[in-house]
Scaffold this motif. Structure first.
Motif, PDB file in Angstrom:
ATOM      1  N   SER A 100       0.804  -1.223   0.000  1.00  0.00           N
ATOM      2  CA  SER A 100       0.000   0.000   0.000  1.00  0.00           C
ATOM      3  C   SER A 100       0.837   1.272   0.000  1.00  0.00           C
ATOM      4  O   SER A 100       0.285   2.367   0.040  1.00  0.00           O
ATOM      5  N   ASP A 125       3.192   2.525  -2.270  1.00  0.00           N
ATOM      6  CA  ASP A 125       3.786   3.075  -3.495  1.00  0.00           C
ATOM      7  C   ASP A 125       3.764   4.601  -3.491  1.00  0.00           C
ATOM      8  O   ASP A 125       4.715   5.256  -3.913  1.00  0.00           O
ATOM      9  N   GLY A 126       2.655   5.169  -3.003  1.00  0.00           N
ATOM     10  CA  GLY A 126       2.545   6.621  -2.965  1.00  0.00           C
ATOM     11  C   GLY A 126       3.571   7.248  -2.046  1.00  0.00           C
ATOM     12  O   GLY A 126       4.125   8.324  -2.344  1.00  0.00           O
ATOM     13  N   ASP A 129       6.882   7.266  -3.822  1.00  0.00           N
ATOM     14  CA  ASP A 129       6.870   8.303  -4.857  1.00  0.00           C
ATOM     15  C   ASP A 129       7.095   9.676  -4.243  1.00  0.00           C
ATOM     16  O   ASP A 129       7.812  10.514  -4.816  1.00  0.00           O
ATOM     17  N   CYS A 175       0.603   7.128   7.742  1.00  0.00           N
ATOM     18  CA  CYS A 175      -0.035   7.310   6.437  1.00  0.00           C
ATOM     19  C   CYS A 175      -1.516   6.947   6.567  1.00  0.00           C
ATOM     20  O   CYS A 175      -1.922   5.786   6.377  1.00  0.00           O
ATOM     21  N   ASP A 223      -1.376  11.905   3.814  1.00  0.00           N
ATOM     22  CA  ASP A 223      -2.036  11.051   2.834  1.00  0.00           C
ATOM     23  C   ASP A 223      -0.955  10.620   1.852  1.00  0.00           C
ATOM     24  O   ASP A 223      -0.513  11.408   1.018  1.00  0.00           O
ATOM     25  N   GLN A 224      -0.514   9.369   1.940  1.00  0.00           N
ATOM     26  CA  GLN A 224       0.595   8.928   1.107  1.00  0.00           C
ATOM     27  C   GLN A 224       0.236   8.862  -0.374  1.00  0.00           C
ATOM     28  O   GLN A 224       1.119   8.825  -1.236  1.00  0.00           O
ATOM     29  N   ASN A 225      -1.056   8.862  -0.652  1.00  0.00           N
ATOM     30  CA  ASN A 225      -1.492   8.772  -2.048  1.00  0.00           C
ATOM     31  C   ASN A 225      -1.808  10.134  -2.656  1.00  0.00           C
ATOM     32  O   ASN A 225      -2.256  10.211  -3.802  1.00  0.00           O
ATOM     33  N   ARG A 226      -1.576  11.182  -1.891  1.00  0.00           N
ATOM     34  CA  ARG A 226      -1.817  12.515  -2.434  1.00  0.00           C
ATOM     35  C   ARG A 226      -0.801  12.814  -3.526  1.00  0.00           C
ATOM     36  O   ARG A 226       0.406  12.668  -3.324  1.00  0.00           O
TER      37      ARG A 226
END
Length: 371
Positions: free
Chosen positions: A39, A41-42, A45, A175, A201-204
């Motif tokens: 979960s 990857d963000g 990045d 996260c 928010d790691q997916n931001r």
């Protein structure tokens, strides 16, 4: 390497005495512990895209008027591809001032679902890394992830207490939602080690702001690279790594290219192991004593005086290019600040790290340039 820190760490708010002329250079040491389960990857990045922004901020730090040496270590944890006998933990890179190597390793990270043992990786970092013995240096762990802090065989309460007993502050970055991080003990871990608890928010997707300065900065980066001359056994590999990390930055966006170039124009970016210009300026090599085979090819037929003159010319050219980059960077920062005022605030990895570093660095008598 085992940690051999003595019980000399300064308590919060303590101001060290002014450094003498022969005092060692102050250090800021960061150990970044990244969850590389499926979960995350963000998160990776964000780390890849924001490394150079963090470096540029720390490049403005001064302790008693002196610029510190920045050292970064990297761990990954929570990855099923890593041996379970090791707690699914890997030391990716020990504390290093080679920022290209840090970038290289970040771009190599891949996710794979697993068990995330926060307490165990904190204990590993506190014991394994070559932390400074000086109480005036800043020693920080940043751990980021999204599973309960209580997982694994090592009690986070014990490892966090052990870290702070050695002067190593532990900051936690959850996260997910702020309350969930509290409920799963991420805040408790930071509280035990004088650290700061944050959530992101790691997916931001971090918004990259294009600026009029991006293109000229990128062009100056090409000219800057021409002033680096590979020497010795590590030369070709070091030069190739520099070029590869330029290429990696370009795969993200123009802002990362600009941030990396600005970092290369700062005092934190030195390559004494492979660049003869840096090595000679830093006193690591003397061209009059070097074997001809260790010299860059273009310098091998030169006399000693010609070699010295050639390096002096390259060093001067580099300084001139770096000055132009810094001037453009100041203009770029102003432009971005104006644009940011039109957008809502966003808590991402870089903002979380920098908020903590600034406040904790002040306790060690570090000051930062105001922007």
């Amino acid at each position: 390497l085992a940690v051999l820190l003595l019980a000399l760490s300064l308590g919060p708010g303590t101001t060290p005495a002014a450094a003498g002329p022969d005092a060692p250079k102050p250090r800021i040491q960061l150990a970044i512990l990244l969850d590389t389960s499926n979960s995350m990857d963000g998160l990776i990045d964000q780390a890849k895209s924001q490394l150079w922004k963090i470096v540029n901020e720390l490049a403005t730090a001064r302790q008693n008027g002196r610029s510190p040496e920045l050292q970064v270590a990297l761990y990954e944890y929570g990855n099923d591809g890593l041996p379970g006998s090791e707690g699914h933990i890997r030391l990716v890179l020990p504390l290093s001032a080679d920022l290209d190597k840090v970038s290289e390793e970040l771009f190599k990270l891949r996710t794979n679902g697993g068990d995330e043992y926060c307490g165990q990786v904190i204990g590993r970092a506190a014991k394994q890394l070559d932390w400074s013995k000086s109480g005036s240096d800043l020693k920080l762990i940043f751990i980021a992830g999204n599973e309960p802090f209580t997982q694994g065989p090592a009690d986070f309460r014990a490892t966090c207490k052990e870290a702070i007993s050695k002067g190593i502050v532990v900051n936690t970055i959850f996260c997910g939602s702020h309350q969930e991080g509290i409920d799963t003990h991420w805040k408790a871990g930071a509280d035990l080690a004088d650290g700061r608890y944050m959530n992101i928010d790691q997916n931001r997707a971090v918004v990259a702001i294009a600026t009029p300065q991006d293109a000229p900065i990128a062009a100056l980066n090409v000219e800057l690279n021409k002033t680096y001359l590979a020497y010795g056994a590590a030369g070709k590999k070091g030069k190739a790594r520099q070029e590869a990390q330029d290429a990696n930055a370009s795969t993200v966006n123009a802002e990362v290219v600009a941030q990396r170039t600005v970092a290369k124009a700062s005092g934190q970016y030195k390559n004494v192991d492979w660049d003869i210009v840096d090595a000679a300026k830093d006193g690591q090599v003397k061209v009059e004593e070097m074997k001809e085979t260790d010299l860059p090819e273009e310098m091998r037929r030169m006399t000693v005086e010609e070699r010295k003159a050639y390096l002096a010319k390259l060093s001067q050219k580099r300084e001139e290019i770096q000055k132009q980059i810094r001037q453009l960077s100041a203009e770029r920062d102003k432009y971005i600040q104006e644009q940011r005022q039109k957008q809502p605030g966003e808590e991402t990895l870089d903002t979380a790290v920098l908020k903590s570093v600034r406040s904790q660095a002040e306790k060690k008598n570090f000051e930062f340039e105001k922007k």
